[in-house]
Design an enzyme around this catalytic site. Sequence first.
Site, short mmCIF file in Angstrom:
data_model
loop_
_atom_site.label_atom_id
_atom_site.label_comp_id
_atom_site.label_asym_id
_atom_site.label_seq_id
_atom_site.Cartn_x
_atom_site.Cartn_y
_atom_site.Cartn_z
N GLU A 178 40.01 79.58 6.62
CA GLU A 178 40.31 80.91 7.10
C GLU A 178 39.79 81.92 6.08
O GLU A 178 40.06 81.74 4.90
CB GLU A 178 41.82 81.12 7.31
CG GLU A 178 42.08 82.41 8.07
CD GLU A 178 43.55 82.63 8.44
OE1 GLU A 178 44.42 81.97 7.86
OE2 GLU A 178 43.80 83.45 9.31
N ALA A 314 48.81 79.18 0.50
CA ALA A 314 49.01 78.12 1.48
C ALA A 314 48.28 78.45 2.76
O ALA A 314 48.02 79.62 3.04
CB ALA A 314 50.50 77.96 1.77
N MET A 315 47.95 77.40 3.53
CA MET A 315 47.16 77.61 4.75
C MET A 315 47.62 76.67 5.85
O MET A 315 47.76 75.46 5.63
CB MET A 315 45.68 77.39 4.43
CG MET A 315 44.75 77.41 5.62
SD MET A 315 44.72 79.04 6.42
CE MET A 315 44.31 78.54 8.09
N GLU A 316 47.78 77.25 7.06
CA GLU A 316 48.45 76.56 8.16
C GLU A 316 47.58 75.62 8.98
O GLU A 316 47.85 75.46 10.18
CB GLU A 316 49.04 77.61 9.10
CG GLU A 316 48.01 78.44 9.89
CD GLU A 316 47.64 79.76 9.23
OE1 GLU A 316 47.82 79.87 8.00
OE2 GLU A 316 47.16 80.66 9.94
N ASN A 317 46.56 74.99 8.41
CA ASN A 317 45.74 74.05 9.20
C ASN A 317 46.66 73.22 10.09
O ASN A 317 47.66 72.68 9.65
CB ASN A 317 44.96 73.12 8.27
CG ASN A 317 44.38 73.85 7.09
OD1 ASN A 317 43.48 74.65 7.25
ND2 ASN A 317 44.92 73.61 5.90
N HIS A 349 57.04 79.61 6.76
CA HIS A 349 55.93 80.47 7.22
C HIS A 349 54.83 79.64 7.88
O HIS A 349 54.43 79.88 9.02
CB HIS A 349 55.38 81.24 6.01
CG HIS A 349 54.21 82.12 6.32
ND1 HIS A 349 54.34 83.48 6.52
CD2 HIS A 349 52.89 81.86 6.48
CE1 HIS A 349 53.15 84.01 6.79
NE2 HIS A 349 52.25 83.04 6.77
N GLU A 350 54.35 78.64 7.15
CA GLU A 350 53.22 77.87 7.67
C GLU A 350 53.62 77.03 8.88
O GLU A 350 52.82 76.79 9.78
CB GLU A 350 52.62 76.98 6.58
CG GLU A 350 52.20 77.70 5.30
CD GLU A 350 51.22 78.83 5.51
OE1 GLU A 350 50.56 78.89 6.58
OE2 GLU A 350 51.12 79.70 4.62
N HIS A 353 53.43 79.08 11.97
CA HIS A 353 52.04 79.20 12.43
C HIS A 353 51.60 78.03 13.32
O HIS A 353 50.63 78.16 14.05
CB HIS A 353 51.10 79.21 11.24
CG HIS A 353 50.90 80.55 10.61
ND1 HIS A 353 50.62 81.68 11.33
CD2 HIS A 353 50.87 80.92 9.30
CE1 HIS A 353 50.46 82.70 10.49
NE2 HIS A 353 50.61 82.27 9.25
N GLU A 372 50.13 86.76 11.34
CA GLU A 372 50.76 86.89 10.02
C GLU A 372 52.04 87.70 10.04
O GLU A 372 52.99 87.37 9.33
CB GLU A 372 49.76 87.48 9.03
CG GLU A 372 48.51 86.62 8.83
CD GLU A 372 48.84 85.20 8.35
OE1 GLU A 372 50.00 84.94 7.98
OE2 GLU A 372 47.93 84.36 8.36
ZN LIG Z 1 50.29 83.12 7.39
#
Ligand SMILES: [Zn+2]
Length: 891
Positions: A178, A314-317, A349-350, A353, A372
Amino acid sequence: MKFNLSSLLALSAAALLAASSPAAAATRPPKAPAPSHVALPKDVTPERYQINIRPDPEHLKFLGSETIAVRVKAPTSRIVLNAADIAFQRVLLISPSQTAGGPGEAASHRIQSWTPKIALDKDQQTATFAFDHPLAPGRYDLSIDYSGVIYQQASGFFALDYTGDGGTKQRALFTQFENSDARRLMPSWDEPGVKSVFSLTVRAPAGQMAVSNMPVAASAATADGSQLVRFADTPKMSSYLLFLAVGDFERVHRMVGKTDVGVVVRRGKTAQAQFALDAATQLLPFYNDYFGTPYPLPKLDFIAGPGRSQFFSAMENWGAIYYFDYALLVDPKLTTEADKQNIYVDIAHEMAHQWFGDLVTMAWWDDLWLNEGFASWMENKATDHFHPEWKIWLQTKAGEQAAMRVDARAGTHPVITPIHDVFAAANAFDGITYQKGHSVIHMLETYVGPDVFRAGVRNYIAHHAYGNTVTDDLWREIDAVSPKKITGIAHDFTLQAGVPLISASLGKGGLTLTQSRFGADAASKAPRTWRTPVTVAGLGEPWRALVSAKQPATKAASASVTPLLNAGQTGYFRSRYSPELEVRALAAFPRLAPEDQLGLIYDGLALGEAGYAPMGDFLATAKAAQGADNSVVLRALAQQLDAVNDFYEGQPGEAAYRAFARARLAPAYARLGWDTRRGEPDNDAVARRTVLGVLGALDDPAVVAEARRRFANWLQHPDSLSGTTRQTVLQIVATHADAATWDQLHALGQKATDITDKSRFYRYLGESHDPALADRALALSLTKDPSPTDAPELISGVAGVYPEKAFAFVMAHRAQVDPLVEPTSRTSFYARLASGARSAAILPPLNAFAATVPASARGEITKAVSNIRFALEIIAKRLPEVDRWVAAHPG
Ligand SMILES: [Zn+2]
């Protein structure tokens, strides 16, 4: 994605406050803008990618091959897709697609293939395949052999190095896409609105683990001793959500309903994964119920990687959420109470998503906030459900204030903001998108009621699963189930920038509320109207009114009433009282709910700084607040006092103000002390760290001396400090370090074996108030000593104390600093370094820097400039007011 608000906060409370607004004085209710952005042609689109990756970590490169099943929708003689840092070896278009039609259909056609001419556009990050004849509509296979780059910063396909057990050098591989870096792993239609199925295969060293969105479908040993790992097909999803990691990992896991929930860590770290696994176990059933659609993938992994990014934590893959260690793992020796709470919130949070963003995705980056803002609101709702004792809604007020301050100045933007191209999308990851977004959603949820709001969300998810949406799709679903309609209010707050100001005054007719605009600079004062839901307490039953610039509201009230605006503080606006009502509100301070105490503290400083009220109102509020018993209120008090202190650096009234601020924190210090007390509320530990940190920043002699004493003792007895106290002590010692202490901290950083611990030591090295040590820290950042991801952290540390120095240094060494920061966040990294400057001398070099980046990427620079200008105005106009008030109110 969780963007790095924390690194912004570390710069200084005041540095956060950037922002602004197009000067247009639209008074007509805003409507959703027509989309206008640079995107790929859609006459050819992908349906399924079959991707093979063969990494060569040692040489930081990889070989790739892919077959993309595409559909040609209209005759065309060219196919355009995204590619960045990709070298093409062979491109072949094959017709008809062997994956097309029913069984036997493909075999009945004669297979043809064509080799196109390839043209690359480096700036637009596209590859165009030109054919010498128009392609007829239908299905084709696009087969591509290529090679690409493994980076050492967290974007695209990247490597993170660490020292494994027994001192061995290890390298693990991860991806971060992202908003637009999937094109660095595979040529692709790399836009959120283009969803496809991904089938990924990777060649991994024997004995290592490979992780992706889906479980492993098959793996086989190869002749060279590696293993070929093929993952199951993903559901239809956006390219930015694809994930791959390869390394010497271990996985702890448990079944939660039908979902295999796992935490993937480097070998030897499983004990630190337990907190995350427990949190995810708790949260998954909550979300399955809230969204009304069960989590759709067979597994959900949380993957920890060593290091950090200047951009995100952090990233919601989908099915494979990535975190840096510090945002996921808990080590009682190193993790503070605030870290632990942040980890829980980041997991919430993630996970949110996985539905909001992954299952249903915004069609284009204009609506990034829909991902977001929603996830930022939901993280708190879910956390509050399981940990009411953390008072998370109260804690969110600090981030919301940061967004409001940005939103009241030049450089702000509407929550839904036109994103011309993917390069501008990086600018949208900011406080407006996250914090204002979450505040607006919280306000709307409160307005319609939580059950009605949830019913609308459930329908929205059910109707748009595996698809793409725009924001109005969500409002439509809520309005469909709600007696109170929200689209008009939502448009007012999401399509125009800025902060409403609600003013209360008492007259013959009773209490009157009017709405104007809260602006901290000329650009933000243009009149604007919002239909603002306002709740007023203190009149008996709560009074709920919808107030706009065109429609003030009045209610009968006695002349002695003490009204409280924005009771519960769920409205996104500033509150201003007439002078007589302000005096009454302040007198009521000790009896107010904590959230309303926070409201008075925050509005007091904001109104004072922008000249809407005397600074004395804030200082009087600070005096009233010093006796507060809520830890979140005390923490906010400390942070606000620190924000003012930040303007005082080198100013004539500095000593007197600092004495005033220390006196306000003395009761909190006396209550909280240094050490955790058995059975104390978790939030006491969080407040203690902030109060001690701010007292350190205020040069409180007793606090600095005690930190040094504990540091000296810790050098002899390494078990004497852990968790929150350890960080507090080290930070105060580091900011007050002399050369000998700095050398000690440096040696400790070099020796540290834990990645997060090491990284913090390098950050501390940048935070010394001694200018000569700041120079040494900057020089150190360009050596091989800090890891590539710690080096920018060192520079950020210096910028928190000496922004001018840090900015001048990076401008003088751009060729060396550029590679230390991932391309997406480079511009904002540089802009943020300058943002805390307190001298106009930085503006010409900052403008010169702006000229070197594309216009669409200058958003963060504009915010930095308006932040600096506002700070200069506060120093010139408000500090003399503070000086006078402090002199007139001793003690
Ligand atoms: Zn996010």
